[in-house]
Design a protein around this motif. Structure first.
Motif: not given
Length: 190
Positions: A34, A37, A39-41, A44, A66-67, A69-70
């Motif tokens: 994280l 990155d 935004q690493s699904f 997260l 956050r996951a 939203r990705v």
């Protein structure tokens, strides 16, 4: 090694740690991912689920949010965030997300089960009964929730509750359908 290859290697190493049961190492690796990155699904989701399991619901909601939203169209992202909102007592958010999880993947019997529980939490007994019935019939059609061996241990209490709720609902429906006949002919005739 490129940054992309390094990220792939970090993810694979984190997965290996999870499979080996080394959750502390996996958590540290996903946290490191994280940092590189945000935004690493996968990272997260992993860290959000770990926070949820530990009862750190604010952290779980943050990470799973956050996951989500990705990947807003991911059924599991909706289900995971909905479960965290339900555990935190945010009933309407839980219902909305879990309903969306079922819409995105109608075969997700766990999402249906959680949606039913969220509806029940909010006093929506008819919606809960319908969701529980859908969860049970879908799971059992796929060979799951037939007994303890086909039911994940952490889900067993909620699955058992859903079974009791559906059975009671069937009984009420049957009794209400017989009511006009009882009224007309008397209970002894039936």
């Amino acid at each position: 090694m490129t940054r992309s290859n390094n990220a792939v290697n970090q993810l694979e190493n984190a997965r290996i740690a999870v499979r080996a049961g080394d959750q502390i190492r996996a958590d540290a690796m996903y946290a490191g991912i994280l940092e590189v990155d945000p935004q690493s699904f996968e990272a997260l989701t992993h860290l959000g689920q770990r926070a949820y399991a530990a009862g750190r619901l604010e952290a779980a909601i943050d990470l799973l949010g956050r996951a989500y939203r990705v990947r807003t169209n991911d059924s599991n992202a909706c289900k995971n965030l909905g479960a965290a909102f339900r555990a935190a007592g945010h009933k309407e958010m839980a219902i909305d997300l879990l309903r969306e999880a079922v819409r995105l993947d109608p075969e997700s019997f766990v999402a249906r089960l959680l949606y039913g529980a969220a509806c029940e939490d909010s006093g929506r007994t008819h919606d809960a009964l319908s969701a529980f019935y859908g969860a049970l019939s879908t799971a059992q059609r796929l060979g799951r929730w037939l007994n303890d061996a086909t039911t994940a241990p952490m889900l067993r209490p909620l699955v058992a509750h859903a079974i009791r709720t559906v059975d009671a609902g069937r009984t009420r429906l049957f009794d209400s359908s017989l009511a006009p006949l009882r009224e007309r002919f008397g209970s002894a005739a039936l």
